[in-house]
Motif scaffolding. Structure first.
Motif, PDB file in Angstrom:
ATOM      1  N   GLU A 130     -43.552   3.524  43.292  1.00 17.63           N
ATOM      2  CA  GLU A 130     -43.264   2.970  41.963  1.00 17.63           C
ATOM      3  C   GLU A 130     -41.878   3.396  41.481  1.00 17.63           C
ATOM      4  N   LEU A 131     -41.484   4.633  41.792  1.00 19.25           N
ATOM      5  CA  LEU A 131     -40.148   5.106  41.436  1.00 19.25           C
ATOM      6  C   LEU A 131     -39.091   4.264  42.143  1.00 19.25           C
ATOM      7  N   ILE A 132     -39.269   4.019  43.437  1.00 22.36           N
ATOM      8  CA  ILE A 132     -38.314   3.199  44.186  1.00 22.36           C
ATOM      9  C   ILE A 132     -38.270   1.783  43.621  1.00 22.36           C
ATOM     10  N   SER A 133     -39.428   1.205  43.344  1.00 24.28           N
ATOM     11  CA  SER A 133     -39.477  -0.146  42.775  1.00 24.28           C
ATOM     12  C   SER A 133     -38.709  -0.220  41.460  1.00 24.28           C
ATOM     13  N   SER A 134     -38.888   0.804  40.615  1.00 23.57           N
ATOM     14  CA  SER A 134     -38.205   0.785  39.319  1.00 23.57           C
ATOM     15  C   SER A 134     -36.705   1.018  39.470  1.00 23.57           C
ATOM     16  N   GLN A 135     -36.308   1.849  40.428  1.00 22.50           N
ATOM     17  CA  GLN A 135     -34.881   2.095  40.647  1.00 22.50           C
ATOM     18  C   GLN A 135     -34.183   0.851  41.187  1.00 22.50           C
ATOM     19  N   LEU A 136     -34.833   0.170  42.127  1.00 22.50           N
ATOM     20  CA  LEU A 136     -34.223  -1.001  42.761  1.00 22.50           C
ATOM     21  C   LEU A 136     -34.469  -2.291  41.986  1.00 22.50           C
ATOM     22  N   HIS A 137     -35.365  -2.227  40.992  1.00 27.66           N
ATOM     23  CA  HIS A 137     -35.754  -3.418  40.222  1.00 27.66           C
ATOM     24  C   HIS A 137     -36.312  -4.496  41.145  1.00 27.66           C
ATOM     25  N   LEU A 138     -37.094  -4.049  42.139  1.00 20.09           N
ATOM     26  CA  LEU A 138     -37.695  -4.958  43.111  1.00 20.09           C
ATOM     27  C   LEU A 138     -39.144  -4.573  43.347  1.00 20.09           C
ATOM     28  N   GLN A 139     -39.936  -5.553  43.747  1.00 20.02           N
ATOM     29  CA  GLN A 139     -41.296  -5.276  44.170  1.00 20.02           C
ATOM     30  C   GLN A 139     -41.298  -5.076  45.685  1.00 20.02           C
ATOM     31  N   PRO A 140     -42.140  -4.181  46.177  1.00 25.16           N
ATOM     32  CA  PRO A 140     -42.175  -3.958  47.624  1.00 25.16           C
ATOM     33  C   PRO A 140     -42.755  -5.163  48.352  1.00 25.16           C
ATOM     34  N   THR A 141     -42.409  -5.247  49.615  1.00 26.50           N
ATOM     35  CA  THR A 141     -42.944  -6.270  50.499  1.00 26.50           C
ATOM     36  C   THR A 141     -43.398  -5.581  51.786  1.00 26.50           C
ATOM     37  N   SER A 142     -43.894  -6.318  52.711  1.00 26.03           N
ATOM     38  CA  SER A 142     -44.369  -5.751  53.975  1.00 26.03           C
ATOM     39  C   SER A 142     -43.202  -5.303  54.852  1.00 26.03           C
ATOM     40  N   THR A 143     -43.416  -4.218  55.606  1.00 25.50           N
ATOM     41  CA  THR A 143     -42.363  -3.756  56.513  1.00 25.50           C
ATOM     42  C   THR A 143     -42.125  -4.741  57.652  1.00 25.50           C
TER      43      THR A 143
ATOM     44  N   LYS B  72     -44.359  11.043  37.354  1.00 24.55           N
ATOM     45  CA  LYS B  72     -44.156  10.404  36.044  1.00 24.55           C
ATOM     46  C   LYS B  72     -43.949   8.896  36.193  1.00 24.55           C
ATOM     47  N   ALA B  73     -43.330   8.489  37.304  1.00 25.94           N
ATOM     48  CA  ALA B  73     -43.091   7.074  37.570  1.00 25.94           C
ATOM     49  C   ALA B  73     -44.328   6.381  38.144  1.00 25.94           C
ATOM     50  N   GLY B  74     -45.359   7.171  38.515  1.00 25.68           N
ATOM     51  CA  GLY B  74     -46.559   6.607  39.108  1.00 25.68           C
ATOM     52  C   GLY B  74     -46.603   6.762  40.615  1.00 25.68           C
ATOM     53  N   GLY B  75     -45.690   7.530  41.166  1.00 22.81           N
ATOM     54  CA  GLY B  75     -45.614   7.757  42.607  1.00 22.81           C
ATOM     55  C   GLY B  75     -44.260   7.338  43.148  1.00 22.81           C
ATOM     56  N   LEU B  76     -43.989   7.730  44.381  1.00 17.73           N
ATOM     57  CA  LEU B  76     -42.669   7.445  44.962  1.00 17.73           C
ATOM     58  C   LEU B  76     -42.429   5.946  45.121  1.00 17.73           C
TER      59      LEU B  76
ATOM     60  N   ASP C 187     -34.091  20.103  41.002  1.00 15.18           N
ATOM     61  CA  ASP C 187     -33.522  20.942  42.058  1.00 15.18           C
ATOM     62  C   ASP C 187     -34.591  21.684  42.863  1.00 15.18           C
ATOM     63  N   SER C 188     -35.825  21.207  42.764  1.00 16.56           N
ATOM     64  CA  SER C 188     -36.910  21.838  43.512  1.00 16.56           C
ATOM     65  C   SER C 188     -37.969  20.797  43.849  1.00 16.56           C
ATOM     66  N   ALA C 189     -38.876  21.166  44.751  1.00 13.50           N
ATOM     67  CA  ALA C 189     -39.976  20.270  45.107  1.00 13.50           C
ATOM     68  C   ALA C 189     -40.819  19.947  43.880  1.00 13.50           C
ATOM     69  N   LEU C 190     -41.102  20.961  43.081  1.00 19.75           N
ATOM     70  CA  LEU C 190     -41.936  20.763  41.901  1.00 19.75           C
ATOM     71  C   LEU C 190     -41.289  19.795  40.911  1.00 19.75           C
ATOM     72  N   SER C 191     -40.018  20.006  40.588  1.00 20.63           N
ATOM     73  CA  SER C 191     -39.371  19.120  39.612  1.00 20.63           C
ATOM     74  C   SER C 191     -39.180  17.715  40.188  1.00 20.63           C
ATOM     75  N   GLY C 192     -38.939  17.607  41.501  1.00 15.30           N
ATOM     76  CA  GLY C 192     -38.827  16.287  42.133  1.00 15.30           C
ATOM     77  C   GLY C 192     -40.155  15.550  42.120  1.00 15.30           C
ATOM     78  N   MET C 193     -41.246  16.276  42.427  1.00 19.08           N
ATOM     79  CA  MET C 193     -42.572  15.663  42.423  1.00 19.08           C
ATOM     80  C   MET C 193     -42.975  15.231  41.021  1.00 19.08           C
ATOM     81  N   ARG C 194     -42.579  15.994  40.026  1.00 19.55           N
ATOM     82  CA  ARG C 194     -42.891  15.611  38.636  1.00 19.55           C
ATOM     83  C   ARG C 194     -42.228  14.288  38.269  1.00 19.55           C
TER      84      ARG C 194
END
Length: 135
Positions: free
Chosen positions: A71-84, A65-69, A54-61
């Protein structure tokens, strides 16, 4: 798999969020892409994340912990990123600097990101080179 009426659902979601202010753990740069994925597919990739910060600090943690945003998105979507350059309407994208990334959604030539006073629309030319294809 995207629902049959995903384009209408995406338009409705964007309009409903256009003026909704930023709030950690409710309407922020980590949950906005998940909200779009949930709207397009009926599957909430952030179900386990909701209500855990519920805060910037807890969100950033959580992101750190996931290795960055990205990596967090990749793990949530179960996908590897590609080019925009391969991003389509409804795909997840990033904006910002490596130290401060924000999750958003491709809307075609622009992408939508949660800002303090609602959604902010940015040219796809200015988003990070990573995207995730929402099937």
């Amino acid at each position: 798999m995207r629902l049959n009426n995903w384009t209408t659902k995406l338009n409705d979601l964007v309009e409903s969020r256009r003026l909704l202010p930023f709030k950690w753990g409710v309407n922020d740069c980590m949950l906005w892409p998940a909200d779009v994925v949930n709207t397009l597919t009926g599957i909430d990739p952030s179900e386990g994340l909701r209500g855990t910060y519920d805060s910037a600090l807890s969100g950033m943690r959580i992101a750190e912990k996931a290795g960055g945003l990205s990596e967090l998105i990749s793990s949530q979507l179960h996908l590897q990123p590609t080019s925009t350059k391969f991003a389509h309407r409804g795909d997840v994208v990033l904006f910002g600097s490596p130290e401060r990334l924000c999750g958003g959604v491709c809307l075609g030539d622009t992408a939508a990101f949660v800002d303090l006073d609602g959604l902010k629309f940015i040219s796809m030319k200015n988003v990070e080179p990573l995207s995730w294809r929402v099937e």
